[in-house]
Scaffold this motif. Structure first.
Motif, mmCIF file in Angstrom:
data_model
loop_
_atom_site.group_PDB
_atom_site.id
_atom_site.type_symbol
_atom_site.label_atom_id
_atom_site.label_comp_id
_atom_site.label_asym_id
_atom_site.label_seq_id
_atom_site.Cartn_x
_atom_site.Cartn_y
_atom_site.Cartn_z
ATOM 1 N N VAL A 27 0.848 -1.193 0.000
ATOM 2 C CA VAL A 27 0.000 0.000 0.000
ATOM 3 C C VAL A 27 0.887 1.248 0.000
ATOM 4 C CG1 VAL A 27 -1.846 -1.189 1.218
ATOM 5 C CG2 VAL A 27 -0.118 0.056 2.525
ATOM 6 N N VAL A 76 -4.192 -6.354 2.569
ATOM 7 C CA VAL A 76 -4.831 -5.759 1.388
ATOM 8 C C VAL A 76 -4.613 -6.645 0.163
ATOM 9 C CG1 VAL A 76 -4.799 -3.773 -0.178
ATOM 10 C CG2 VAL A 76 -4.702 -3.406 2.299
ATOM 11 N N PHE A 91 -8.892 -1.354 0.704
ATOM 12 C CA PHE A 91 -8.039 -0.180 0.890
ATOM 13 C C PHE A 91 -8.074 0.664 -0.377
ATOM 14 C CE2 PHE A 91 -4.155 2.229 1.823
ATOM 15 C CZ PHE A 91 -4.253 2.397 3.190
ATOM 16 N N ARG A 103 -10.264 3.101 4.535
ATOM 17 C CA ARG A 103 -8.839 2.862 4.827
ATOM 18 C C ARG A 103 -8.586 2.870 6.333
ATOM 19 N NH1 ARG A 103 -8.085 6.393 0.260
ATOM 20 N NH2 ARG A 103 -7.652 8.175 1.627
ATOM 21 N N THR A 106 -9.846 -0.401 7.903
ATOM 22 C CA THR A 106 -8.931 -1.507 7.625
ATOM 23 C C THR A 106 -7.651 -1.371 8.449
ATOM 24 O OG1 THR A 106 -9.800 -1.852 5.390
ATOM 25 C CG2 THR A 106 -7.573 -2.637 5.807
ATOM 26 N N SER A 107 -7.199 -0.150 8.659
ATOM 27 C CA SER A 107 -6.007 0.074 9.489
ATOM 28 C C SER A 107 -6.268 -0.369 10.932
ATOM 29 C CB SER A 107 -5.612 1.556 9.459
ATOM 30 O OG SER A 107 -5.213 1.956 8.160
#
Length: 234
Positions: A27, A76, A91, A103, A106-107
């Protein structure tokens, strides 16, 4: 025949390996939120340290940024959390508000499943939850993660100009980037066009959010900057 069999086996192995990519691009680090918290703050001697608002967290949290980005990239690439497959890991890379929210989510899940299903670092070891709440409230995605409000008693104009000077004076214009976060552009055009007004507000917001250091400042919600920006762009 033995030679032929061995050769064919080798070819099949080579074809099998080549059918998979050798590596996958990770990413973009610029899209990964900053932790906003450092590990090892005020250790108790029993493995606990201070997280957000003094909440006790493991002293090993948050992890190193490189380790976190590597784990996030793996999730991801897999399309789900590697350590907890039932958790998706989207993402998106565009600049929309919803993508910034996705995002961040997901983090957070990557952080919480860093070493196994439900085994990682708590959200309180970062400012991710505060950043997510800010995004859901409609505030623009920050260039760097905002810290919890601390010393945010300055007037809104203070983020865009130095005290005691006029905002129109060339001496008060910000540099090309913010002094505390050099990677964040800080344009400040002085004409009266609508686009220039928008640009000045965007720079004011990033200056506010990085007032005392990279990602250490005041949230946009401590001013009416977001409402002003919405009025201009709406």
């Amino acid at each position: 025949m033995k030679f032929t069999s061995t050769f064919v086996s080798a070819v099949l192995v080579a074809v099998s390996v080549s059918a998979f990519p050798v590596s996958k691009r990770g990413v973009d680090p610029n899209l990964v939120p900053q932790f906003g918290i450092s590990p090892g703050v005020n250790p108790t001697g029993t493995g606990d340290c201070d997280g957000v608002n003094g909440i006790k967290i493991p002293c090993s949290c948050p992890p190193s940024r490189d380790d976190f980005i590597n784990s996030l990239s793996a999730n991801v690439a897999a399309g789900h959390d590697v350590n907890n497959p039932g958790v998706p890991a989207p993402f998106p890379t565009d600049n929309s508000q919803q993508s910034a929210i996705t995002r961040m989510q997901t983090s957070i899940s990557t952080l919480q499943n860093l070493h196994g299903a439900g085994v990682g670092c708590p959200a309180a070891s970062t400012t991710f939850s505060a950043q997510l709440a800010s995004l859901i409230a409609g505030n623009p995605p920050p260039a760097a993660a905002p810290a919890p409000p601390a010393g945010c008693s300055r007037t809104p104009a203070a983020a865009a100009r130095r005290p005691g000077t006029r905002s129109r004076s060339p001496r008060t214009l910000p540099p090309d980037t913010t002094s505390t976060t050099p990677a964040v552009p800080a344009p400040f055009p002085t004409d009266d066009s609508k686009q220039s007004q928008i640009t000045r507000l965007q720079t004011a917001i990033s200056s506010l959010q990085n007032l005392h250091g990279a990602g250490v400042g005041c949230p946009a919600a401590s001013t009416t900057f977001s409402a002003q920006l919405k009025a201009l762009t709406g």
